[in-house]
Every structure is written in structure tokens, then in C-alpha cells.
Design a protein around this motif. Structure first.
Motif, PDB file in Angstrom:
ATOM      1  N   LYS A  10      -4.729  87.281 -26.416  1.00  0.00           N
ATOM      2  CA  LYS A  10      -4.864  85.850 -26.188  1.00  0.00           C
ATOM      3  C   LYS A  10      -4.239  85.442 -24.861  1.00  0.00           C
ATOM      4  CE  LYS A  10      -3.396  81.382 -28.079  1.00  0.00           C
ATOM      5  NZ  LYS A  10      -2.631  80.701 -29.146  1.00  0.00           N
ATOM      6  N   HIS A  11      -3.050  85.987 -24.583  1.00  0.00           N
ATOM      7  CA  HIS A  11      -2.320  85.582 -23.380  1.00  0.00           C
ATOM      8  C   HIS A  11      -2.439  86.583 -22.238  1.00  0.00           C
ATOM      9  CE1 HIS A  11      -0.361  82.201 -25.397  1.00  0.00           C
ATOM     10  NE2 HIS A  11      -0.223  82.996 -26.444  1.00  0.00           N
ATOM     11  N   GLY A  12      -2.601  87.876 -22.586  1.00  0.00           N
ATOM     12  CA  GLY A  12      -2.628  88.879 -21.534  1.00  0.00           C
ATOM     13  C   GLY A  12      -4.001  89.182 -20.988  1.00  0.00           C
ATOM     14  N   VAL A  13      -5.047  88.926 -21.787  1.00  0.00           N
ATOM     15  CA  VAL A  13      -6.413  89.230 -21.358  1.00  0.00           C
ATOM     16  C   VAL A  13      -7.197  87.957 -21.090  1.00  0.00           C
ATOM     17  CG1 VAL A  13      -8.575  90.366 -21.978  1.00  0.00           C
ATOM     18  CG2 VAL A  13      -6.394  91.399 -22.667  1.00  0.00           C
ATOM     19  N   ASN A  14      -7.211  87.055 -22.067  1.00  0.00           N
ATOM     20  CA  ASN A  14      -8.037  85.846 -21.940  1.00  0.00           C
ATOM     21  C   ASN A  14      -7.575  84.934 -20.814  1.00  0.00           C
ATOM     22  OD1 ASN A  14      -9.226  86.913 -24.177  1.00  0.00           O
ATOM     23  ND2 ASN A  14      -8.434  85.410 -25.620  1.00  0.00           N
ATOM     24  N   LYS A  15      -6.291  84.994 -20.456  1.00  0.00           N
ATOM     25  CA  LYS A  15      -5.762  84.092 -19.431  1.00  0.00           C
ATOM     26  C   LYS A  15      -5.528  84.800 -18.105  1.00  0.00           C
ATOM     27  CE  LYS A  15      -3.583  81.023 -22.817  1.00  0.00           C
ATOM     28  NZ  LYS A  15      -2.320  80.376 -23.263  1.00  0.00           N
ATOM     29  N   ASN A  16      -6.147  85.971 -17.959  1.00  0.00           N
ATOM     30  CA  ASN A  16      -6.059  86.694 -16.700  1.00  0.00           C
ATOM     31  C   ASN A  16      -7.464  87.072 -16.226  1.00  0.00           C
ATOM     32  OD1 ASN A  16      -3.162  87.253 -15.897  1.00  0.00           O
ATOM     33  ND2 ASN A  16      -3.109  87.938 -18.037  1.00  0.00           N
ATOM     34  N   THR A  17      -7.618  87.164 -14.923  1.00  0.00           N
ATOM     35  CA  THR A  17      -8.882  87.632 -14.345  1.00  0.00           C
ATOM     36  C   THR A  17      -8.678  89.044 -13.813  1.00  0.00           C
ATOM     37  OG1 THR A  17      -8.304  86.666 -12.197  1.00  0.00           O
ATOM     38  CG2 THR A  17      -9.580  85.296 -13.730  1.00  0.00           C
ATOM     39  N   GLY A  18      -9.742  89.766 -13.630  1.00  0.00           N
ATOM     40  CA  GLY A  18      -9.640  91.122 -13.116  1.00  0.00           C
ATOM     41  C   GLY A  18      -9.295  92.108 -14.220  1.00  0.00           C
ATOM     42  N   ASN A  19      -8.917  93.308 -13.792  1.00  0.00           N
ATOM     43  CA  ASN A  19      -8.605  94.371 -14.742  1.00  0.00           C
ATOM     44  C   ASN A  19      -7.273  94.112 -15.454  1.00  0.00           C
ATOM     45  OD1 ASN A  19     -10.946  95.644 -13.962  1.00  0.00           O
ATOM     46  ND2 ASN A  19      -9.914  96.954 -12.445  1.00  0.00           N
ATOM     47  N   VAL A  20      -7.247  94.448 -16.743  1.00  0.00           N
ATOM     48  CA  VAL A  20      -6.055  94.234 -17.568  1.00  0.00           C
ATOM     49  C   VAL A  20      -5.761  95.501 -18.359  1.00  0.00           C
ATOM     50  CG1 VAL A  20      -5.025  92.889 -19.435  1.00  0.00           C
ATOM     51  CG2 VAL A  20      -6.537  91.770 -17.803  1.00  0.00           C
TER      52      VAL A  20
END
Length: 352
Positions: free
Chosen positions: A267-277
Motif C-alpha cells: 500500500k505504501h511502498g509500491v502504490n505510492k512510488n513510481t518506477g521499480n520497487v
């Protein structure tokens, strides 16, 4: 009020019989040895015991519930002393008429009429018996009340746990359905696969998490299904590394407890970031404990740990509460760390 006649602990009749029979035998032997006359002791005990029993049951069944529990203390004291006095008079006359004219052989003087010294001495004896029996009654009432409170607290804890667990599925499915909606709008060919994975998760959460504990294997499988769903949805930009070590067989844990941390990471580490995670997840079983670690990048627009924790929704707070209710403090340790914009959750928890 702690003591309530309607909630008092009721012993089977046989236990009353055991108590009075034991007390009767002890009293007979005691006074028989004192007077060196067991026949006389038996007669006086047979006469006196109905009086003892009448006073005791009058006190615990009537006077205490209707006077003490209603805080009518003065009336209670007057009634008890009056009842004892009446019984002493009755005992004196029955002893004089049926057994012997020397009604007080253990006293300082021979009497053939009711005296103040005799009355006080006999009243103290009756009061002693009443106090002894009443103490047993109060102890049993306390034990019953303690059991009732314990059962009530247990029921409340179980209800609260069920409520907290019930919050997880709607929260989880709400987020996932939002994701499916977004993909369906884009007419993505990933939608059918995500719906299939979601149905597998729904089946597990609805039908296999009703018990207090679930096998660790099943929980890891549930998390794996969730990860598969996220991989389909996010494609190549997502890298998930999951490590499992130690013996995960025959271990148990509260259902969907770990999934909350995984969902929170996405929820916070993937959905709220752009690019590779990159998401790293580790399961390490050592002895009776599972050491679970999950890390995710902090949201790009929330780089402060405090702000991140405040925006975590019901997930983290829910799982904290569930841990407090379902486990002893010595059975788990939960910690959070923000290091170089990587948020790390560590949970050591007993899984036996």
C-alpha cells in the motif's frame, strides 16, 4: 455488588452432608474426650447440631442476601443476635428437659436456670459456628464471581478478536477491488488472472481462518497468493524477494496476521512510488519462534517515519491490538525501523 444470591456458588447437597457429618463427628469426639463420656457428648451434639444448622442456613440464605447485600447492616446485626439468643434459650430448655439438669458441665458453676454467663458463652459458641460457615460461603461466592468475571473477560476478548479479524478482509478486498477496477478501465488482459487469485484469497479468508490459530504453512501460502496477485498487477517494475528458512511444519499462528504487514508494504511502498520497487520478505523459524521481517521503500511524498505511521490506516493498529489480545507479552516482539528511506517491520512471535 459482588455477593448476589442469584449468582452465588451452589454446592451439591452431598457436600453439605459431608461437611456437617465431619463437623458432627469431630465435635462428638472432642467433647466426649473432654467429659470422658461419649454417650453424653453424642446426645448433646445431636441436640445442638440442628440449632447450629438452622442458624447457619438462616444467615447465608436469608439474612445475608436480604440485609447485608442491601446494606442494612444495623438490622442485620440485631436480627442475628436475636436469632442466636432465641436458639440459646431453646437449647437450654431442651437440654434441661431431655438430657440433664446440669446443662453447663464445662462452665464455672452448676446452673439449673438461664444465666447471663451461660447465655453469653453459648451465644459466642453459636456465633463462632455461624462465622465459620459464613466464611466458607463468602469464599465460594468470591470464587464464583472471579470465574464469572474471567469468563466475561474471555468472551469480550474473543469478541474483540473476531471483530478485529473481520476488519481485515473488507480492508484488504476493498484495496484489491480498486486495483481490479483500475485494470478493467484500462481493459488490461491481467484482469482475469487477478480475479482468479482474488477468489483463491477470498476462499481462504472466508472459510479457513475461523479458528484462533492457522498453520504457518497455510499463512505463507496465502501471502504467496497475494504476492502473485501483486506481481500480475505491477508487472516488471515490482521485485519481490521472499526467503524461508527453518522448519515451518506443525507451527501455528493467528490467521492473516502477517498478511497485514505485507499488504501495508504494498500500500505504501509500491502504490505510492513510481518506477521499480523492491520488497524483501523473510520467514525464519528458530525453535518455537518465527522471525518475520519485511522491508519496503518509503512513499516518495512521505519520507518521515512519523507521517508514514500516521497514514498506515487500520492495518498496523489492528495487528498491534490483535497481538495484545491473542498473545502474552513474552510471546512476541514487534518493532519498526526507518533506515535510508526503507521501512522495516520485524516481528518475533511464538508459533507453537
Amino acid at each position: 455488588m459482588i455477593f448476589n444470591s442469584s449468582k452465588s456458588y451452589k454446592l451439591p447437597v452431598r457436600y453439605h452432608a459431608y461437611f456437617w457429618l465431619s463437623y458432627f463427628m469431630l465435635n462428638t469426639l472432642r467433647w466426649g474426650s473432654y467429659f470422658n463420656d461419649y454417650v453424653y457428648s453424642l446426645k448433646t451434639t445431636l441436640l445442638g447440631f440442628p440449632i447450629h444448622m438452622a442458624l447457619c442456613y438462616l444467615n447465608i440464605l436469608i439474612l445475608m442476601p436480604y440485609l447485608v447485600y442491601r446494606k442494612k447492616y444495623f438490622l442485620y446485626i440485631v436480627t442475628v443476635l436475636s436469632a442466636i439468643f432465641v436458639m440459646v434459650v431453646l437449647k437450654f430448655n431442651l437440654t434441661y428437659l431431655l438430657i440433664t439438669h446440669d446443662v453447663w458441665p464445662e462452665g464455672p458453676e452448676t446452673i439449673n436456670k438461664l444465666t447471663l454467663n451461660y447465655t453469653i458463652d453459648m451465644m459466642m459458641g453459636e456465633l463462632y459456628v455461624m462465622t465459620f460457615v459464613t466464611a466458607i460461603k463468602i469464599t465460594l461466592d468470591l470464587l464464583q464471581e472471579q470465574r464469572r468475571v474471567t469468563d466475561l473477560e474471555k468472551s469480550q476478548l474473543e469478541t474483540e478478536l473476531l471483530f478485529l479479524k473481520s476488519q481485515i478482509s473488507p480492508h484488504f478486498f476493498f484495496n484489491t477491488l480498486n486495483n481490479i477496477y483500475s485494470l478493467s478501465v484500462e481493459k488490461s488482459n491481467k484482469t482475469p488472472k487477478i480475479v482468479l487469485k482474488l477468489s483463491e484469497l477470498m476462499r481462504y479468508m472466508l472459510y479457513e481462518t475461523k479458528e484462533k490459530k492457522q498453520t504457518l504453512e497455510n499463512e505463507i501460502m496465502c501471502i504467496q497468493n497475494y504476492l502473485d496477485l501483486e506481481r500480475i498487477r505491477n508487472g516488471e517494475r515490482l521485485e519481490v524477494n521472499m526467503y524461508i528458512s527453518g522448519d515451518i511444519h506443525d507451527k501455528e499462528i493467528s490467521p492473516v496476521l502477517l498478511l497485514t504487514f505485507v499488504e501495508n508494504a504494498f500500500k505504501h511502498g509500491v502504490n505510492k512510488n513510481t518506477g521499480n520497487v523492491v520488497i524483501d520478505i523473510s520467514f525464519k523459524v528458530k525453535g518455537d519462534f518465527l522471525y518475520f521481517v519485511i522491508s519496503n521503500p518509503m512513499p516518495e511524498f512521505t519520507v518521515h517515519k512519523d507521517n508514514f505511521n500516521k497514514s498506515s490506516g487500520i492495518g498496523i493498529e489492528n495487528v498491534k491490538k490483535r497481538l495484545e489480545l491473542a498473545y502474552n507479552k513474552s510471546d512476541y516482539k514487534l518493532s519498526f525501523k526507518n533506515k535510508k528511506n526503507i521501512f522495516v517491520v520485524k516481528l518475533a512471535i511464538k508459533v507453537t
